[in-house]
Scaffold this motif. Sequence first.
Motif, PDB file in Angstrom:
ATOM      1  N   TRP A  33       0.597  -1.005   0.219  1.00 36.56           N
ATOM      2  CA  TRP A  33       0.025   0.061  -0.172  1.00 36.56           C
ATOM      3  C   TRP A  33       1.235   1.507  -0.165  1.00 36.56           C
ATOM      4  O   TRP A  33       0.728   2.419  -0.277  1.00 36.56           O
ATOM      5  CB  TRP A  33      -0.855   0.550   1.159  1.00 36.56           C
ATOM      6  CG  TRP A  33      -2.024  -1.462   1.336  1.00 36.56           C
ATOM      7  CD1 TRP A  33      -2.169  -2.411   2.478  1.00 36.56           C
ATOM      8  CD2 TRP A  33      -2.702  -1.575   0.758  1.00 36.56           C
ATOM      9  NE1 TRP A  33      -2.872  -2.782   2.066  1.00 36.56           N
ATOM     10  CE2 TRP A  33      -3.112  -2.393   1.306  1.00 36.56           C
ATOM     11  CE3 TRP A  33      -3.506  -1.220  -0.679  1.00 36.56           C
ATOM     12  CZ2 TRP A  33      -4.780  -2.897   0.142  1.00 36.56           C
ATOM     13  CZ3 TRP A  33      -3.635  -1.586  -1.528  1.00 36.56           C
ATOM     14  CH2 TRP A  33      -5.077  -2.261  -0.834  1.00 36.56           C
ATOM     15  N   GLN A  34       1.659   1.014   0.619  1.00 30.73           N
ATOM     16  CA  GLN A  34       2.721   2.396   0.936  1.00 30.73           C
ATOM     17  C   GLN A  34       3.573   2.608  -0.685  1.00 30.73           C
ATOM     18  O   GLN A  34       3.732   1.894  -1.227  1.00 30.73           O
ATOM     19  CB  GLN A  34       3.336   2.512   1.508  1.00 30.73           C
ATOM     20  CG  GLN A  34       2.350   2.590   2.890  1.00 30.73           C
ATOM     21  CD  GLN A  34       3.131   2.111   4.576  1.00 30.73           C
ATOM     22  OE1 GLN A  34       4.071   3.438   4.822  1.00 30.73           O
ATOM     23  NE2 GLN A  34       3.048   1.127   5.041  1.00 30.73           N
ATOM     24  N   LEU A  35       4.680   3.408  -0.325  1.00 25.03           N
ATOM     25  CA  LEU A  35       5.762   4.056  -0.856  1.00 25.03           C
ATOM     26  C   LEU A  35       6.974   2.562  -0.915  1.00 25.03           C
ATOM     27  O   LEU A  35       6.529   2.550  -0.070  1.00 25.03           O
ATOM     28  CB  LEU A  35       6.956   4.949  -0.564  1.00 25.03           C
ATOM     29  CG  LEU A  35       7.769   5.361  -0.914  1.00 25.03           C
ATOM     30  CD1 LEU A  35       7.207   6.212  -2.117  1.00 25.03           C
ATOM     31  CD2 LEU A  35       8.756   6.681   0.161  1.00 25.03           C
ATOM     32  N   GLN A  36       7.636   2.062  -1.711  1.00 21.55           N
ATOM     33  CA  GLN A  36       7.442   0.822  -2.059  1.00 21.55           C
ATOM     34  C   GLN A  36       9.392   0.830  -2.350  1.00 21.55           C
ATOM     35  O   GLN A  36       9.500   1.986  -2.892  1.00 21.55           O
ATOM     36  CB  GLN A  36       7.196  -0.266  -2.774  1.00 21.55           C
ATOM     37  CG  GLN A  36       5.397  -0.170  -2.688  1.00 21.55           C
ATOM     38  CD  GLN A  36       5.130  -1.275  -3.506  1.00 21.55           C
ATOM     39  OE1 GLN A  36       4.355  -0.768  -4.518  1.00 21.55           O
ATOM     40  NE2 GLN A  36       5.453  -2.791  -3.293  1.00 21.55           N
ATOM     41  N   ALA A  37       9.728  -0.432  -1.949  1.00 21.19           N
ATOM     42  CA  ALA A  37      11.675  -0.463  -2.040  1.00 21.19           C
ATOM     43  C   ALA A  37      11.271   0.330  -3.099  1.00 21.19           C
ATOM     44  O   ALA A  37      12.657   0.647  -4.231  1.00 21.19           O
ATOM     45  CB  ALA A  37      12.207  -1.691  -1.240  1.00 21.19           C
ATOM     46  N   GLY A  38      11.211  -0.382  -4.268  1.00 24.99           N
ATOM     47  CA  GLY A  38      11.427   0.226  -5.770  1.00 24.99           C
ATOM     48  C   GLY A  38      11.428   1.265  -5.715  1.00 24.99           C
ATOM     49  O   GLY A  38      12.203   2.479  -6.943  1.00 24.99           O
TER      50      GLY A  38
END
Length: 294
Positions: A33-38
């Motif tokens: 749901w959030q800002l992701q590592a990628g």
Amino acid sequence: METGFTRRRLTDREAGTVLASLRAWEPSAGCGWQLQAGDLGWALRFEPAIRDEQIRVWWDATGRCAAVILCDQPGSARCAVNPAYLHDSTLADAVLADLSRRLDRAGGGPWIDPPPGPGALTRALLAAGYEPDPDIWLHLWRPLPGAVAEPPAEPTVRAFRSADAAQRVAVQHAAFPGSSLTPERYQRLRAVPGYRAELDLVGTVDDRITAFCLAWLGPPGGTALLEPAGTHPGHRRRGHASAVIAEAFRRLARLGATGVAVLTPVSNRPAVALYRALGFTAVAERRSYWPAPP
């Protein structure tokens, strides 16, 4: 437990720790749901001075990563928060105060994208007079492996090679006018923790790159991210992006990913249609918050 939080610049030594934190905050299955590592990995292509402006990392009193903020577009901020602090008003107030100083209001900003749900940062934004932006972003998700079409005769899909750098950058600029990518930044990207050469794919016709897709693994057995993916305008509507993305699906599944996510504006109808044709479904809507007009 102490509740003090501090913000400091992201160092190269800490980049791996922060990327690992973002992966750990993702659910083990289903859609992230959030800002992701990628997202953060892609942003780490920039020079240190630009990264210092774009990336804001908050730490708790024990040295644990508490929040990661990415300001990669003018006047905007995407926020990921450690699940342990989603409802911590002290952290939310500190993040909002910092962003209010950091983001200018040029073009109607600032736009702040908090974690979804009634968390402390969303409550702080509403209390400060922010309101939801009417522009909706779709969070699209697809299970892996799922049905994947057989590769077409064209394009040929393969991993990026060092000799491709100039072409790859040129196609990025053609697909996304105004892109900031340079060969030097692409080289820096390839050294980012979490970058995997076998997930950096290009489609070619007669040795010319026509489409591209960079995939990032999420938590073990979790959701991966495509960031970025695109096609040269001269080769659109020919299935080139679909072929490259389908190969990314196959490789991600072999590496243990159980799903893949993308985020795109509802208004970008061609992109939404492409992803739906590839088996993605909308699982959530995302809205940024911006100051209510005076």
